[in-house]
Scaffold this motif. Structure first.
Motif, PDB file in Angstrom:
ATOM      1  N   ASP A 232       0.922  -1.247  -0.061  1.00 29.78           N
ATOM      2  CA  ASP A 232      -0.256  -0.035   0.145  1.00 29.78           C
ATOM      3  C   ASP A 232       0.897   1.118   0.004  1.00 29.78           C
ATOM      4  O   ASP A 232       2.091   1.157  -0.135  1.00 29.78           O
ATOM      5  N   ALA A 233       0.203   2.589   0.045  1.00 30.81           N
ATOM      6  CA  ALA A 233       0.931   3.844   0.176  1.00 30.81           C
ATOM      7  C   ALA A 233       2.080   3.796   1.134  1.00 30.81           C
ATOM      8  O   ALA A 233       3.158   4.564   1.123  1.00 30.81           O
ATOM      9  N   ALA A 234       1.667   3.102   2.424  1.00 33.21           N
ATOM     10  CA  ALA A 234       2.735   3.149   3.584  1.00 33.21           C
ATOM     11  C   ALA A 234       4.050   2.176   3.196  1.00 33.21           C
ATOM     12  O   ALA A 234       4.494   1.926   4.276  1.00 33.21           O
ATOM     13  N   GLY A 235       3.733   1.537   2.198  1.00 39.16           N
ATOM     14  CA  GLY A 235       5.021   0.483   2.176  1.00 39.16           C
ATOM     15  C   GLY A 235       4.895  -0.839   2.709  1.00 39.16           C
ATOM     16  O   GLY A 235       6.054  -1.514   2.935  1.00 39.16           O
ATOM     17  N   ARG A 236       3.668  -1.113   3.020  1.00 41.94           N
ATOM     18  CA  ARG A 236       3.520  -2.523   3.621  1.00 41.94           C
ATOM     19  C   ARG A 236       2.474  -3.445   2.939  1.00 41.94           C
ATOM     20  O   ARG A 236       1.862  -3.012   1.990  1.00 41.94           O
ATOM     21  N   VAL A 237       2.764  -4.736   3.091  1.00 42.66           N
ATOM     22  CA  VAL A 237       2.294  -5.863   2.448  1.00 42.66           C
ATOM     23  C   VAL A 237       0.510  -5.824   2.823  1.00 42.66           C
ATOM     24  O   VAL A 237       0.265  -5.833   4.049  1.00 42.66           O
ATOM     25  N   ASP A 238      -0.353  -5.717   1.776  1.00 48.17           N
ATOM     26  CA  ASP A 238      -1.863  -5.648   2.242  1.00 48.17           C
ATOM     27  C   ASP A 238      -2.743  -6.735   1.629  1.00 48.17           C
ATOM     28  O   ASP A 238      -3.600  -7.149   1.985  1.00 48.17           O
ATOM     29  N   ALA A 239      -1.987  -7.361   0.771  1.00 45.23           N
ATOM     30  CA  ALA A 239      -2.608  -8.678   0.162  1.00 45.23           C
ATOM     31  C   ALA A 239      -1.416  -9.386  -0.537  1.00 45.23           C
ATOM     32  O   ALA A 239      -0.382  -8.828  -1.004  1.00 45.23           O
ATOM     33  N   TRP A 240      -1.602 -10.613  -1.002  1.00 43.53           N
ATOM     34  CA  TRP A 240      -0.367 -11.382  -1.626  1.00 43.53           C
ATOM     35  C   TRP A 240      -1.184 -12.683  -2.412  1.00 43.53           C
ATOM     36  O   TRP A 240      -2.184 -12.877  -1.961  1.00 43.53           O
ATOM     37  N   ARG A 241      -0.681 -13.115  -3.354  1.00 42.93           N
ATOM     38  CA  ARG A 241      -1.108 -14.308  -4.114  1.00 42.93           C
ATOM     39  C   ARG A 241       0.192 -15.039  -4.748  1.00 42.93           C
ATOM     40  O   ARG A 241       0.978 -14.650  -4.986  1.00 42.93           O
ATOM     41  N   VAL A 242      -0.097 -16.327  -5.087  1.00 42.89           N
ATOM     42  CA  VAL A 242       1.002 -17.116  -5.344  1.00 42.89           C
ATOM     43  C   VAL A 242       0.132 -17.899  -6.695  1.00 42.89           C
ATOM     44  O   VAL A 242      -1.054 -18.426  -6.378  1.00 42.89           O
ATOM     45  N   GLY A 243       0.910 -18.233  -7.543  1.00 47.95           N
ATOM     46  CA  GLY A 243       0.374 -19.040  -8.780  1.00 47.95           C
ATOM     47  C   GLY A 243       1.167 -19.394  -9.775  1.00 47.95           C
ATOM     48  O   GLY A 243       2.381 -18.970  -9.823  1.00 47.95           O
ATOM     49  N   VAL A 244       0.503 -19.488 -10.936  1.00 43.13           N
ATOM     50  CA  VAL A 244       1.436 -19.710 -12.096  1.00 43.13           C
ATOM     51  C   VAL A 244       1.088 -18.677 -13.399  1.00 43.13           C
ATOM     52  O   VAL A 244      -0.127 -18.208 -13.234  1.00 43.13           O
ATOM     53  N   PRO A 245       1.795 -18.206 -13.953  1.00 40.99           N
ATOM     54  CA  PRO A 245       1.469 -17.245 -15.163  1.00 40.99           C
ATOM     55  C   PRO A 245       0.744 -17.947 -16.027  1.00 40.99           C
ATOM     56  O   PRO A 245       0.729 -19.219 -16.380  1.00 40.99           O
ATOM     57  N   PRO A 246      -0.310 -17.164 -16.851  1.00 40.53           N
ATOM     58  CA  PRO A 246      -0.450 -15.628 -16.632  1.00 40.53           C
ATOM     59  C   PRO A 246      -1.387 -15.291 -15.759  1.00 40.53           C
ATOM     60  O   PRO A 246      -1.633 -14.110 -15.308  1.00 40.53           O
ATOM     61  N   GLN A 247      -2.074 -16.255 -14.937  1.00 38.02           N
ATOM     62  CA  GLN A 247      -3.221 -16.081 -14.176  1.00 38.02           C
ATOM     63  C   GLN A 247      -2.556 -15.301 -12.643  1.00 38.02           C
ATOM     64  O   GLN A 247      -3.461 -14.546 -12.231  1.00 38.02           O
TER      65      GLN A 247
END
Length: 255
Positions: A232-247
Motif C-alpha cells: 500500500d501507500a505506507a509501503g506495507r504488504v496488504d495482500a498477496w497471491r501465489v500461482g502460475v503465469p499468466p493467471q
C-alpha cells in the motif's frame, strides 16, 4: 440322557464314597471285639467329605449342559443402547484436512496448496481444503472462477482458490495470520520483504495506487510458481497471491 446334578446337590456316588472312607478309617482304628460304629472323632471328617461332594465340578462355569437351551439375555442387556456408528466424512471433505480456520502453516508453496499442486482439478482442491468452498461455477465452460471458504465474513474472503481451464492456477490471501512461501506476511515492510527474497525480487508499479508497489518473487527452485505481494501507500504488504503465469499476474481477480 441323564441330566447333571444341579449346583449344591450331593450325588449318591459321592455320599457312598464319603461313608466308605469313614467306615474304613473306623475299622482300622477299632478293636476287633468292639462293634463297628463311627466314633465322634470321625464325624467332622464325614461332614467335610459331604461338603466336598456338594461342590460339583463346573460350578464356576456358566456353560449350558448339552441338550439344554441357553437362558435368554437379561432385560438390562436387551435394553442397553447400541453403540453410535463412527461418523462418515461428508462428500467433498477430507480426513486430516490442511486447514482449521485458515490454511495450515507451511501448506502454501510455490508449487501449490499441499497435496493439490497448481494444475489440479477443482475437486482435488476441495479435498485438500477439507471444508466448504462454496458452489460458484464459471459463467462458461472452462472459465475463471474462485472457490472461496464459507461462510464469508463482513470483510470478504481471507483466502480464495482460482480455477481456470478447469485447473487450479492461483491462490489469493488477505489473512495476516497466513505465511507466504519464503516467509512473507501481510503487514511487513518493503525492506523486510527485500531481506527475505533478495535477488529474486522484481519491483513493479501498482496499477491503481501511484504510491503503492507490486513485488514479484520467482520460485527458488526455478519452477513456474510466482509470488506477488501488493504494497500500500505506507509501503506495507496488504495482500498477496501465489500461482502460475499468466493467471498470477491478473490484477483484478479473474480479469
Amino acid at each position: 440322557m441323564a441330566k447333571a446334578a444341579p449346583t449344591g446337590t450331593v450325588s449318591g456316588t459321592c455320599v457312598v464314597a464319603a461313608l466308605t472312607a469313614a467306615v474304613t478309617s473306623s475299622r482300622l482304628r477299632r478293636r476287633p471285639e468292639s462293634p463297628m460304629r463311627l466314633p465322634k472323632a470321625f464325624l467332622p471328617v464325614l461332614a467335610a467329605a459331604l461338603c466336598a461332594c456338594g461342590a460339583q465340578p463346573g460350578d464356576a462355569d456358566s456353560a449350558t449342559p448339552a441338550g439344554e437351551t441357553a437362558p435368554p439375555p437379561s432385560a438390562d442387556a436387551a435394553d442397553a443402547p447400541a453403540a453410535d456408528p463412527a461418523p462418515v466424512p461428508a462428500a467433498g471433505q477430507a480426513t486430516g484436512s490442511l486447514r482449521v480456520e485458515t490454511p495450515a502453516e507451511g501448506t502454501i508453496g510455490f508449487a501449490g496448496f499441499g497435496p493439490a499442486p497448481f494444475g489440479s482439478s477443482a475437486e482435488q482442491v476441495r479435498q485438500a481444503w477439507g471444508g466448504d468452498l462454496g458452489d460458484e461455477q464459471p459463467s462458461e465452460p472452462g472459465g475463471c472462477h474462485y472457490l472461496i471458504p464459507q461462510p464469508l465474513g463482513p470483510e470478504g474472503y481471507p483466502t480464495a482458490f482460482m480455477i481456470e481451464g478447469d485447473r487450479f492456477v492461483r491462490m489469493d490471501v488477505r489473512d495476516a495470520a497466513v505465511t507466504a512461501p519464503g516467509g512473507a506476511r501481510i503487514g511487513m515492510t518493503h525492506e523486510e520483504i527485500r531481506a527475505l527474497y533478495a535477488d529474486r525480487l522484481e519491483e513493479r508499479p501498482h496499477k491503481y495506487d501511484p504510491q503503492g508497489k507490486v513485488l514479484r518473487v520467482t520460485a527458488p527452485e526455478g519452477g513456474n510458481g510466482v509470488l506477488v505481494l501488493e504494497l500500500d501507500a505506507a509501503g506495507r504488504v496488504d495482500a498477496w497471491r501465489v500461482g502460475v503465469p499468466p493467471q498470477v499476474d491478473y490484477v483484478e481477480g479473474c480479469s
